[in-house]
Motif scaffolding. Sequence first.
Motif, mmCIF file in Angstrom:
data_model
loop_
_atom_site.group_PDB
_atom_site.id
_atom_site.type_symbol
_atom_site.label_atom_id
_atom_site.label_comp_id
_atom_site.label_asym_id
_atom_site.label_seq_id
_atom_site.Cartn_x
_atom_site.Cartn_y
_atom_site.Cartn_z
ATOM 1 N N TYR A 84 0.810 -1.212 0.000
ATOM 2 C CA TYR A 84 0.000 0.000 0.000
ATOM 3 C C TYR A 84 0.843 1.261 0.000
ATOM 4 N N GLU A 97 -14.307 8.489 -7.637
ATOM 5 C CA GLU A 97 -15.465 7.758 -7.149
ATOM 6 C C GLU A 97 -16.071 6.867 -8.221
ATOM 7 N N GLU A 107 -15.751 -3.525 -8.418
ATOM 8 C CA GLU A 107 -16.409 -4.248 -7.331
ATOM 9 C C GLU A 107 -16.961 -5.578 -7.821
ATOM 10 N N GLU A 111 -15.795 -9.305 -6.449
ATOM 11 C CA GLU A 111 -16.795 -10.258 -5.950
ATOM 12 C C GLU A 111 -16.755 -11.549 -6.760
ATOM 13 N N THR A 116 -10.072 -11.035 -1.433
ATOM 14 C CA THR A 116 -10.076 -10.197 -0.234
ATOM 15 C C THR A 116 -9.217 -8.982 -0.520
ATOM 16 N N THR A 118 -9.057 -4.940 0.759
ATOM 17 C CA THR A 118 -9.637 -4.028 1.741
ATOM 18 C C THR A 118 -10.297 -2.826 1.075
ATOM 19 N N GLU A 119 -11.270 -2.263 1.763
ATOM 20 C CA GLU A 119 -11.961 -1.076 1.255
ATOM 21 C C GLU A 119 -11.000 0.094 1.099
ATOM 22 N N GLN A 120 -9.916 0.099 1.895
ATOM 23 C CA GLN A 120 -8.959 1.206 1.866
ATOM 24 C C GLN A 120 -7.887 1.021 0.789
ATOM 25 N N SER A 121 -7.921 -0.083 0.077
ATOM 26 C CA SER A 121 -6.867 -0.351 -0.906
ATOM 27 C C SER A 121 -6.848 0.702 -2.005
ATOM 28 N N ARG A 124 -8.028 -0.260 -5.780
ATOM 29 C CA ARG A 124 -9.398 -0.198 -6.304
ATOM 30 C C ARG A 124 -9.549 0.999 -7.238
#
Length: 214
Positions: A84, A97, A107, A111, A116, A118-121, A124
Amino acid sequence: MSELSRRSGVPVPTIKFYLREGLLPPGRATASNQAEYDEEHLRRLRLVRALITLGGLSVAATREVLEAVAEPLGRYETLGVTHYALRSPVATAPDGEGSDGCAAEVERLIERMGWTVTEQSPLRGALAAGLRALREVGAGHDADELAPYAELAAATARVDLDRLAGLEDRIDIAERALALTVLMEPVLATLRRMAQENEAALRYAGEGGDRVGR
């Protein structure tokens, strides 16, 4: 210090800068203006150099990584801190966004793959930005079209993590993770292009107008 510089390939002024910034621990004083450095200093210096020169980290970010790997973290956390901290392969656009739907495709892919992440990655947003760039040139990919590439990436990641098997020292893990992430990326990109050339030769050679390599 001159010996440390010779063995590491890092100039003495740069080593002194790292010492002043607290990125490298001081050596054992042997005289008023001399200090002794050991193998641990050499390893630490190589890691600092890799983080700043290859990873593109700032001094502050490098200090954060070094502080993190000095803590009693497991392999998963050590890899997370290292990854990170590195620059994302694709710069995230200001409208990160993903109002154009690219973030939604990211997303969907995560899925679908059962990954796995993280949302903070930061990856993304980087992937969404890459998809946005593809879309702008008429080569957009949705999650279904990305899945075969994701499968290849997953296979590569398994090979990467196999390379970390048996390592217990956090500095060793961080150094190897940097090598596999930063140094292997151009190697993998080159292998892909070579494979594309080979595949194109198998499929299309003999169609006429063949000037490759001439």
